[in-house]
Design an enzyme around this catalytic site. Structure first.
Site: not given
Length: 481
Positions: A418, A422, A438
């Protein structure tokens, strides 16, 4: 240029603004080049040549049309999407790497020889890196000449030229006017401040941008007041402050810089932050074909993917925000800025209550993991990324190899999928990241019975799909509360 001549001509004949910045029209009978949407009478097919860049048109001997001003168009959305060497090169050139490091520096960042980089760019765009950089400098100079009262010598260096002579020659070459002739009516700006207007492709969902940025503001570094976003920036030659006022059809940008040489770079980073070079019609068309996303796109047409003015700052945001709420992350990040950041004394920043530039990788790399107000495992992960960036082992700049950066990140202790995704989405402006891990997105997909295979149809715009899903979830939460 490897473009269908007939298709380009049809776009120009219909004055289709969607192609502004994607290609340029050279008119051999007049010696000028235009944007496809130029309101002038459409020239005959046999009298036009199409170019993939303004630099190629200029190198072919054409000057910019004074009516449609083709150099004021948003940049081609292609360079945001492409992950190959040419796409990376174009993002680095826009960020001023050629001015700061020369073609040698550009080639080194890409991992190729100077000759090969020049050959790739010339083959695809009709111009090499020096010509492309010169075209960008001429555009920056025109904006400063026409919208400020800066002395011409300051304009030259702010636009990235190495000398006044180079500045004069380039402006004459591109616009068939001297800088003095070009400067007509001027808009007064305070000393040390530059005010200009940023072009935007339509549609442009202003509220979506401001909602996203507003929910993640770092105290002392950024602030939003109405439709105006202000922040402090780190730039190659020093610090700066920017005020961006978002309108439906354009963005007003006011800059105050420690070094005017950073003007063009600051403008480009503001464009990247607000995703102004995106092609919203193409993105919305793909996403609206899915029954889940169609109503979300209809509710927020032209939703952008906010990027950054500092890739390392985004990395810190991702690590801090991985296991705490957005509000909690803001508190910690504000403390980082105050403790490890750099105080600023710009009038523009002070008018918005801004006090610091965010912390550098070097500053956080030297921090004690017990003093970061977060679990030690998270603190050690943060310090590890800061050290890798400070040492140059991980580059979070526009020309970075996105897949290689992701692999390097997940190889570091404490950095999971994640966090890496991101960072890739926002720090590297990757348009096609599917944040399947997410929590909010996973819940949204499960709620609507969307299998992973279905999200493949959203390529190459899955990052924008994530933005729509996040926004929809926030809307649901507001409705319930």
């Amino acid at each position: 240029m490897h473009t269908d001549h007939e298709r380009c001509y049809r776009a120009a004949a219909s004055r289709d603004a969607r192609f502004d910045g994607v290609f340029y029209v050279g008119v051999r009978t007049t010696g000028i080049y235009c944007r496809p949407s130029c309101p002038a009478v459409t020239p005959k097919r046999e009298n036009v040549t199409f170019y993939a860049s303004a630099a190629a048109a200029q190198d072919a001997g054409f000057r910019a049309c004074r009516r449609c001003r083709p150099d004021t168009t948003p940049g081609s959305p292609e360079w945001n999407v492409r992950a190959d060497a040419v796409g990376r090169a174009m993002r680095l050139i826009a960020d001023g790497v050629v001015e700061r490091e020369g073609v040698e520096g550009l080639a080194s960042r890409l991992g190729y020889s100077q000759r090969h980089v020049t050959r790739m760019l010339t083959q695809e765009l009709g111009a090499g890196p020096l010509a492309l950089a010169r075209s960008n400098r001429a555009h920056a100079a025109r904006v400063l000449i026409e919208t400020t009262e800066m002395p011409m010598s300051d304009v030259a260096f702010a636009a990235g030229f190495a000398s006044i002579r180079q500045f004069n020659d380039s402006v004459r070459h591109v616009y068939a006017l001297s800088p003095t002739e070009m400067r007509g009516r001027r808009r007064s700006t305070p000393t040390g401040r530059v005010t200009l207007r940023l072009a935007v492709r339509q549609p442009f969902h202003v509220d979506g941008l401001l909602d996203f940025l507003g929910g993640r503001l770092i105290a002392g570094v950024e602030r939003i007041d109405g439709r105006t976003y202000a922040r402090v920036m780190r730039l190659p030659h020093g610090l700066g402050a920017v005020q961006l006022t978002l309108h439906d059809a354009h963005v007003d940008c006011e800059l105050e810089l420690a070094d005017l040489r950073d003007t063009a770079v600051a403008v480009q980073r503001c464009r990247r932050l607000l995703d102004l070079d995106a092609d919203p019609l193409a993105i919305d068309e793909v996403l609206a074909a899915d029954p889940l996303l169609a109503p979300l796109v209809a509710a927020a047409p032209g939703l952008r993917l906010p990027s950054q003015v500092d890739g390392f700052e985004v990395a810190v945001r991702a690590i801090v925000g991985q296991q705490v709420s957005v509000a909690g992350a803001r508190t910690i990040l504000g403390r980082f800025a105050e403790t490890y950041g750099t105080p600023v004394a710009f009038d523009l920043a002070a008018s918005h209550g801004l006090t610091h530039a965010f912390a550098t990788p070097e500053a956080l790399a030297e921090a004690d993991d017990t003093a970061l107000s977060m679990p030690r495992s998270r603190a050690r992960a943060l310090i590890g990324v800061a050290q890798a960036v400070a040492d140059g082992k991980i580059e979070l700049d526009p020309g970075a190899d996105r897949e290689a950066v992701r692999a390097d990140l997940v190889a570091l202790p404490g950095i999971g999928p994640w966090t890496a995704d991101y960072i890739s989405m926002r720090a590297l402006a990757h348009p096609d990241v599917m944040l399947e891990t997410d929590l909010i997105i996973r819940r949204m997909l499960e709620r609507h019975g969307v299998e992973p295979e279905r999200t493949e149809r959203w390529k190459p715009w899955r990052s924008y799909a994530a933005m729509h899903l996040w926004r929809a979830s926030a809307d649901v939460e507001r409705t319930l509360t």
